[in-house]
Write a protein that holds these residues in place. Sequence first.
Motif, PDB file in Angstrom:
ATOM      1  N   SER A 101       0.951  -1.250  -0.087  1.00 58.67           N
ATOM      2  CA  SER A 101      -0.100   0.049  -0.065  1.00 58.67           C
ATOM      3  C   SER A 101       0.767   1.477  -0.017  1.00 58.67           C
ATOM      4  O   SER A 101       1.959   1.190   0.377  1.00 58.67           O
ATOM      5  N   THR A 102       0.271   2.438  -0.416  1.00 58.56           N
ATOM      6  CA  THR A 102       1.037   3.426  -0.314  1.00 58.56           C
ATOM      7  C   THR A 102       1.423   4.166   1.220  1.00 58.56           C
ATOM      8  O   THR A 102       2.232   4.616   1.242  1.00 58.56           O
ATOM      9  N   THR A 103       0.449   3.763   1.821  1.00 60.14           N
ATOM     10  CA  THR A 103       0.463   4.224   3.410  1.00 60.14           C
ATOM     11  C   THR A 103       1.696   3.247   4.045  1.00 60.14           C
ATOM     12  O   THR A 103       2.445   3.901   4.702  1.00 60.14           O
ATOM     13  N   ALA A 104       2.018   2.084   3.614  1.00 57.12           N
ATOM     14  CA  ALA A 104       3.128   1.205   3.940  1.00 57.12           C
ATOM     15  C   ALA A 104       4.248   1.828   3.212  1.00 57.12           C
ATOM     16  O   ALA A 104       5.597   2.041   3.948  1.00 57.12           O
ATOM     17  N   TRP A 105       4.206   2.617   2.074  1.00 55.97           N
ATOM     18  CA  TRP A 105       5.529   3.128   1.572  1.00 55.97           C
ATOM     19  C   TRP A 105       5.899   4.584   2.340  1.00 55.97           C
ATOM     20  O   TRP A 105       7.061   4.697   2.580  1.00 55.97           O
ATOM     21  N   TYR A 106       4.829   5.091   2.694  1.00 55.78           N
ATOM     22  CA  TYR A 106       5.241   6.446   3.604  1.00 55.78           C
ATOM     23  C   TYR A 106       5.664   5.963   5.037  1.00 55.78           C
ATOM     24  O   TYR A 106       6.524   6.515   5.505  1.00 55.78           O
ATOM     25  N   LEU A 170      -0.770  -3.255   7.324  1.00 57.84           N
ATOM     26  CA  LEU A 170      -1.300  -3.408   6.109  1.00 57.84           C
ATOM     27  C   LEU A 170      -2.463  -2.274   5.837  1.00 57.84           C
ATOM     28  O   LEU A 170      -2.882  -1.815   6.733  1.00 57.84           O
ATOM     29  N   SER A 171      -2.878  -2.490   4.745  1.00 55.04           N
ATOM     30  CA  SER A 171      -4.056  -1.544   4.256  1.00 55.04           C
ATOM     31  C   SER A 171      -5.167  -2.326   3.376  1.00 55.04           C
ATOM     32  O   SER A 171      -4.672  -3.685   2.957  1.00 55.04           O
ATOM     33  N   CYS A 172      -6.136  -1.724   2.926  1.00 55.26           N
ATOM     34  CA  CYS A 172      -6.953  -2.682   2.091  1.00 55.26           C
ATOM     35  C   CYS A 172      -7.837  -1.354   1.270  1.00 55.26           C
ATOM     36  O   CYS A 172      -7.778  -0.367   1.450  1.00 55.26           O
ATOM     37  N   LYS A 173      -8.569  -2.065   0.317  1.00 53.90           N
ATOM     38  CA  LYS A 173      -9.499  -1.143  -0.460  1.00 53.90           C
ATOM     39  C   LYS A 173     -10.885  -0.886   0.031  1.00 53.90           C
ATOM     40  O   LYS A 173     -11.451   0.205  -0.206  1.00 53.90           O
ATOM     41  N   GLY A 174     -11.286  -2.016   0.893  1.00 54.93           N
ATOM     42  CA  GLY A 174     -12.820  -1.880   1.431  1.00 54.93           C
ATOM     43  C   GLY A 174     -13.016  -2.255   2.822  1.00 54.93           C
ATOM     44  O   GLY A 174     -12.099  -3.221   2.913  1.00 54.93           O
ATOM     45  N   MET A 205      -3.983   0.024   8.507  1.00 53.48           N
ATOM     46  CA  MET A 205      -3.859   1.695   8.250  1.00 53.48           C
ATOM     47  C   MET A 205      -4.777   1.772   7.205  1.00 53.48           C
ATOM     48  O   MET A 205      -4.403   1.416   5.892  1.00 53.48           O
ATOM     49  N   VAL A 206      -6.054   2.525   7.307  1.00 57.02           N
ATOM     50  CA  VAL A 206      -6.767   2.933   6.322  1.00 57.02           C
ATOM     51  C   VAL A 206      -7.366   4.385   6.563  1.00 57.02           C
ATOM     52  O   VAL A 206      -7.533   4.665   7.554  1.00 57.02           O
ATOM     53  N   ASP A 207      -7.733   5.091   5.428  1.00 57.17           N
ATOM     54  CA  ASP A 207      -8.107   6.434   5.604  1.00 57.17           C
ATOM     55  C   ASP A 207      -9.793   6.052   5.629  1.00 57.17           C
ATOM     56  O   ASP A 207     -10.059   5.000   5.136  1.00 57.17           O
ATOM     57  N   SER A 208     -10.474   7.095   6.022  1.00 58.74           N
ATOM     58  CA  SER A 208     -11.949   6.705   6.254  1.00 58.74           C
ATOM     59  C   SER A 208     -12.784   6.565   5.003  1.00 58.74           C
ATOM     60  O   SER A 208     -13.867   5.974   5.151  1.00 58.74           O
TER      61      SER A 208
END
Length: 260
Positions: A101-106, A170-174, A205-208
Amino acid sequence: MLVAERQQKIVDLVNLRSSIRVSELSEIFSVTEETIRRDLEKLEKENKLRRSHGGAVSVQEKESEIDFSEREITNVLEKKVIAHEAVKRVENGDRIILDASTTAWYMAKILPNIPLTVITNSIKVAIELSKKDRIEVISTGGILLPKSLSYVGPLAERSLENYHVDKAFLSCKGIDLNSGLSDSNEWQALLKRKMIERSNKTFLMVDSSKFGYREFSHISTLDHVDEMIVDIKLPPHSQEKLKEKNIIVTTVDFVDKPAS
């Protein structure tokens, strides 16, 4: 906000998330549901979206993988403050997983140069961490997905079986409060599931904007998430439902991001 501006933002949201509910749009834009329904009716006549029961769906052809360059400029502030908070969970000597994910890259960009072992399926994350000589980087290998610059597939999944880590980020799409985590790409979903299995603790790690949406491929139920780090725009009722599932919920505001 002008009516035309609100309607354009509605189209942008629908295209980004593929579908969205009237009630959620009403909350986002602080207008009545009837106002949103009128907006959707107008936008449907202009062929900018299609109304569905209780909401709207995109008329754009959806790709299972989005270019990393596009994800890199989507919800940037949210992802950066979430990444800064996530780094606080990393301790000297940890063995961790970072997904693609881009958050993991950040996260990788701001991880301190301390003794760590990081397993990742992301080329971007691996390159970023290669600049830090005290961090050991293990790449999963596998089938390369050019758009996300990540490895997936049976080889990537089997490589994870050789390891057990302290923490997975991790992040995810939904995220659906009932069914759990999902992704638009089946291979990514399968690999994220394996990452969760091989970790003592899972940090999501997810945005709302990811909430209230179910993508094509199921990753796991929320029972496997230990802590969720999300931006402060997540509605209080969603936070409460997550806490009822014994998930630690940490919300971060944009002002939490250190100047850098």
